[in-house]
Design an enzyme around this catalytic site. Structure first.
Site, mmCIF file in Angstrom:
data_model
loop_
_atom_site.group_PDB
_atom_site.id
_atom_site.type_symbol
_atom_site.label_atom_id
_atom_site.label_comp_id
_atom_site.label_asym_id
_atom_site.label_seq_id
_atom_site.Cartn_x
_atom_site.Cartn_y
_atom_site.Cartn_z
ATOM 1 N N LYS A 3 -8.456 14.453 -35.403
ATOM 2 C CA LYS A 3 -9.390 13.981 -36.072
ATOM 3 C C LYS A 3 -10.875 13.467 -35.171
ATOM 4 O O LYS A 3 -12.138 13.015 -35.791
ATOM 5 C CB LYS A 3 -9.339 13.000 -37.639
ATOM 6 C CG LYS A 3 -8.303 13.396 -38.131
ATOM 7 C CD LYS A 3 -8.256 13.181 -39.300
ATOM 8 C CE LYS A 3 -7.686 13.909 -40.973
ATOM 9 N NZ LYS A 3 -6.879 13.157 -41.981
ATOM 10 N N LYS B 18 -4.844 26.822 -43.054
ATOM 11 C CA LYS B 18 -4.721 26.400 -43.495
ATOM 12 C C LYS B 18 -5.736 26.532 -45.407
ATOM 13 O O LYS B 18 -6.367 26.281 -45.198
ATOM 14 C CB LYS B 18 -3.963 25.434 -44.066
ATOM 15 C CG LYS B 18 -2.261 24.952 -43.760
ATOM 16 C CD LYS B 18 -1.891 23.474 -43.788
ATOM 17 C CE LYS B 18 -2.141 22.088 -44.272
ATOM 18 N NZ LYS B 18 -1.321 21.040 -43.672
ATOM 19 N N LYS C 275 -9.175 21.747 -48.858
ATOM 20 C CA LYS C 275 -10.286 21.503 -49.645
ATOM 21 C C LYS C 275 -12.020 21.329 -49.202
ATOM 22 O O LYS C 275 -12.398 21.272 -50.238
ATOM 23 C CB LYS C 275 -9.860 19.764 -50.470
ATOM 24 C CG LYS C 275 -9.738 18.815 -49.359
ATOM 25 C CD LYS C 275 -8.694 17.416 -49.662
ATOM 26 C CE LYS C 275 -8.534 17.085 -48.454
ATOM 27 N NZ LYS C 275 -7.712 15.827 -48.521
#
Ligand code: TRP
Length: 339
Positions: free
Chosen positions: A115, A201, A204
């Site tokens: 991240k 994957k 969202k």
């Protein structure tokens, strides 16, 4: 048996969250209930502030996620369902554990590295200490079983390391303060991939909405997305080995299996030799059958904001009660005198 897990209340819940996490929560809820154990599931709203976020959106998505969990079968009379922000013990224990967690341990976390990327200096401290809050989340309740995805395994190992060091440093051997939690990782089939790329994957944050099935998509949208899903021109093989190198085909067959409770080879036993012109409509129907009752319950729940808030308030009261002794023991062990 004490099951504890958290889910971030960000973004639209989709089929990947459902098959990868929520179905497993419901299963463990029922197992724990049958065995006289307990289940705690919370919205990780405190974790959500570790990344830039919109406050109004965070409160809205927190309610949406509660409605989703209940619509999918989490039963507030069997599961303690709450959000972290209503249980100050999470933030308090995180601070107490911050004296035990080591910089080196956190620096090794792959989620932090992914991240933060090249811009570590520009990240929030919360992103760095995120796994310490996660450790507090489970240690507060003496969790034995923690259902998580594969990507959270490292955070659970860290929680065990923190618990062990804290017990060693501050508790006597015969009266440890924290239980070491075990991760429960759902089977490989629950790794649901994007409908546009069988190697990514389902997420969202994918720019294309065609990449995912949202739990609130209506029947027409679901069928359209399934029919547009990326595939190859070959018919389905009769054996699992024939799916090698066919990531998109494998993903669709896995989703079919996860929804129908069958293995990949069972599904191929039924559809081997058929093309996607036959398989896709069957998959679309199966998705619609599973998701439309969830969709209806979700919409009903979202109409009653007071009822949702009441579920969270009741859950938070139970969570405060259940975490009180452990929090007090941690303060005491550290020599901190509480008023
Ligand atoms: N970090 C988890 C995730 O991104 C969410 C989470 C927060 C969690 N606290 C937790 C999961 C405690 C298990 C236990 O999915």
């Amino acid at each position: 048996m004490r099951v504890v897990s958290g889910i971030q209340p960000t973004g639209q819940p989709h089929l990947g969250n459902y098959l990868g996490a929520i179905v497993n929560y419901v299963k463990l809820q029922d197992e724990a209930h049958a065995a006289g154990g307990e289940c705690f599931i919370f919205l990780a709203d405190l974790h959500a502030i570790s990344m830039p976020h919109d406050p109004a959106e965070l409160s809205a998505t927190t309610r949406e996620m509660v409605a989703t969990l209940v619509a999918c079968g989490l039963d507030p009379s069997k599961t303690v369902l709450f959000n972290q922000a209503q249980v100050p013990a999470h933030a308090e224990l995180q601070w107490l554990l911050s004296g035990t967690a080591r910089m080196g341990w956190l620096n090794r976390m792959t989620q932090w590295k992914d991240k933060a990327g090249k811009n570590r200096e520009g990240q929030s401290i919360a992103l760095f200490t995120y796994p310490v809050l996660q450790a507090a989340d489970v240690l507060l309740y003496q969790a034995t079983h923690v259902p998580v995805g594969e990507d959270q395994k490292q955070h659970l190992e860290l929680a065990r390391d923190i618990a062990q060091k804290f017990n060693n440093d501050f508790a006597s051997e015969d009266a440890p303060i924290f239980t070491l939690p075990e991760p429960i990782i759902p089977p490989e089939a629950a790794r649901i991939m994007s409908l546009r790329d069988g190697n990514a994957k389902m997420s969202k944050s994918d720019v294309s909405d065609l990449a995912r099935i949202n739990l609130i998509d209506d029947a027409d949208t679901i069928m359209k997305k399934v029919k547009k899903a990326k595939t190859d021109p070959e018919p389905l093989p009769s054996e699992e080995a024939g799916l090698e190198g066919r990531a998109e085909a494998l993903n669709l067959v896995s989703i079919y299996g996860a929804l129908s409770g069958q293995s990949v080879s069972d599904v191929l036993g039924e559809f081997g030799g058929q093309g996607f012109g036959v398989f896709k409509p069957a998959l679309g129907e199966l998705m619609i059958d599973t998701l439309s009752p969830i969709n209806t319950r979700f919409r009903d729940l979202m109409q009653d904001r007071e009822a949702l808030d009441a579920i969270l308030a009741r859950g938070a009261a139970k969570a405060r009660e259940a975490s009180g002794d452990t929090l007090a023991a941690a303060y005491k062990a550290l020599g901190l005198v509480r008023g």
